[in-house]
Write a protein that holds these residues in place. Sequence first.
Motif, PDB file in Angstrom:
ATOM      1  N   ALA A  94      -7.368   8.300   5.080  1.00 25.27           N
ATOM      2  CA  ALA A  94      -7.825   6.975   5.504  1.00 25.27           C
ATOM      3  C   ALA A  94      -8.152   6.936   6.995  1.00 25.27           C
ATOM      4  CB  ALA A  94      -6.757   5.930   5.191  1.00 25.27           C
ATOM      5  N   GLY A  95      -7.567   7.828   7.778  1.00 27.64           N
ATOM      6  CA  GLY A  95      -7.798   7.846   9.215  1.00 27.64           C
ATOM      7  C   GLY A  95      -6.888   8.858   9.867  1.00 27.64           C
ATOM      8  N   TYR A  96      -6.993   8.966  11.182  1.00 27.24           N
ATOM      9  CA  TYR A  96      -6.177   9.962  11.877  1.00 27.24           C
ATOM     10  C   TYR A  96      -5.985   9.606  13.341  1.00 27.24           C
ATOM     11  CZ  TYR A  96     -10.104  12.254  14.352  1.00 27.24           C
ATOM     12  OH  TYR A  96     -11.155  12.557  15.186  1.00 27.24           O
ATOM     13  N   VAL A  97      -5.017  10.298  13.921  1.00 24.37           N
ATOM     14  CA  VAL A  97      -4.783  10.239  15.358  1.00 24.37           C
ATOM     15  C   VAL A  97      -4.597  11.677  15.832  1.00 24.37           C
ATOM     16  CG1 VAL A  97      -2.298   9.794  15.075  1.00 24.37           C
ATOM     17  CG2 VAL A  97      -3.402   9.198  17.214  1.00 24.37           C
ATOM     18  N   GLU A  98      -5.300  12.038  16.902  1.00 24.49           N
ATOM     19  CA  GLU A  98      -5.192  13.384  17.481  1.00 24.49           C
ATOM     20  C   GLU A  98      -4.534  13.274  18.846  1.00 24.49           C
ATOM     21  OE1 GLU A  98      -8.187  16.502  19.510  1.00 24.49           O
ATOM     22  OE2 GLU A  98      -8.701  16.024  17.427  1.00 24.49           O
ATOM     23  N   ASP A 157       0.842  -1.190   0.000  1.00 21.43           N
ATOM     24  CA  ASP A 157       0.000   0.000   0.000  1.00 21.43           C
ATOM     25  C   ASP A 157       0.878   1.240   0.000  1.00 21.43           C
ATOM     26  OD1 ASP A 157      -2.415  -1.387   0.101  1.00 21.43           O
ATOM     27  OD2 ASP A 157      -2.436  -1.432   2.289  1.00 21.43           O
ATOM     28  N   ASP A 158       0.395   2.274  -0.612  1.00 21.88           N
ATOM     29  CA  ASP A 158       1.094   3.550  -0.602  1.00 21.88           C
ATOM     30  C   ASP A 158       0.500   4.391   0.524  1.00 21.88           C
ATOM     31  OD1 ASP A 158       2.582   5.799  -1.162  1.00 21.88           O
ATOM     32  OD2 ASP A 158       1.411   6.375  -2.923  1.00 21.88           O
ATOM     33  N   ILE A 159       0.844   4.030   1.771  1.00 22.27           N
ATOM     34  CA  ILE A 159       0.310   4.711   2.954  1.00 22.27           C
ATOM     35  C   ILE A 159       1.334   5.735   3.428  1.00 22.27           C
ATOM     36  CG2 ILE A 159      -0.549   4.437   5.316  1.00 22.27           C
ATOM     37  CD1 ILE A 159      -2.284   3.051   3.186  1.00 22.27           C
ATOM     38  N   GLY A 215      -9.533  -2.958   8.268  1.00 12.22           N
ATOM     39  CA  GLY A 215      -9.255  -4.331   7.891  1.00 12.22           C
ATOM     40  C   GLY A 215      -8.115  -4.499   6.906  1.00 12.22           C
ATOM     41  N   ARG A 216      -7.305  -3.450   6.730  1.00  8.71           N
ATOM     42  CA  ARG A 216      -6.191  -3.510   5.774  1.00  8.71           C
ATOM     43  C   ARG A 216      -4.844  -3.326   6.458  1.00  8.71           C
ATOM     44  NH1 ARG A 216      -7.503   0.801   1.605  1.00  8.71           N
ATOM     45  NH2 ARG A 216      -5.378   0.293   1.078  1.00  8.71           N
ATOM     46  N   ARG A 217      -4.820  -3.440   7.786  1.00  8.99           N
ATOM     47  CA  ARG A 217      -3.600  -3.339   8.599  1.00  8.99           C
ATOM     48  C   ARG A 217      -3.046  -1.906   8.657  1.00  8.99           C
ATOM     49  NH1 ARG A 217      -3.080  -8.303   9.898  1.00  8.99           N
ATOM     50  NH2 ARG A 217      -1.042  -8.495  10.813  1.00  8.99           N
TER      51      ARG A 217
END
Length: 192
Positions: free
Chosen positions: A90-94, A30-32, A116-118
């Motif tokens: 795709a998501g975040y952390v604050e 994945d290109d994360i 579900g994609r690790r």
Amino acid sequence: MNSTTVTVTTWSLEQTSPADLNPAAVPEGDDIRIVRAEVPSPEFSRFLYASVGGDIQWIDRLALTYAQWEEILDRPGVETWVAYDRGTPAGYVELDPQDDGTVEIMYFGLIPAFRGRRIGGHLLSYGVQRAWDLAERWPERTPTKRVWLHTCSLDGPYAMDNYLRRGFRLFDTKTAEEPDVPTPGPWAGAQG
């Protein structure tokens, strides 16, 4: 009016040393990318909050005014780290630092399409590392001595396992009756 309630268990977890972190592997293929949103943006933060938490009853911040969002995001040391999959959030952390060297992971999660994609273990690992080195970016903050978070029985089914695998330890459990509110979804009508 007859209101219903639901029993909610809330677990508080902590790390007390950077050595506690057991980082997840970077997802293969994945290109994360994980990037700090350095310009405080109530619009973007509200988008992330509603998109990640819309199906798991994150409702506390939905009624906040623009000025209240600004006040939260403008505090020295508050950071939002966003995971992108090929350019799409795709998501975040604050991260929310306190004056005593404690950093709370205030919010963490993935938009449903990216679960579900690790990606979650990788994003959490990265966010925890940024909590531990937060004072390097904010010299006016006390060096981090403790990173903590809470999760509850309304969160995703893999949340607690992810926290435990990353090296967090349980330090408190509370159970309470809370109003059973409809899950709002990320936008009006999303659940209809």
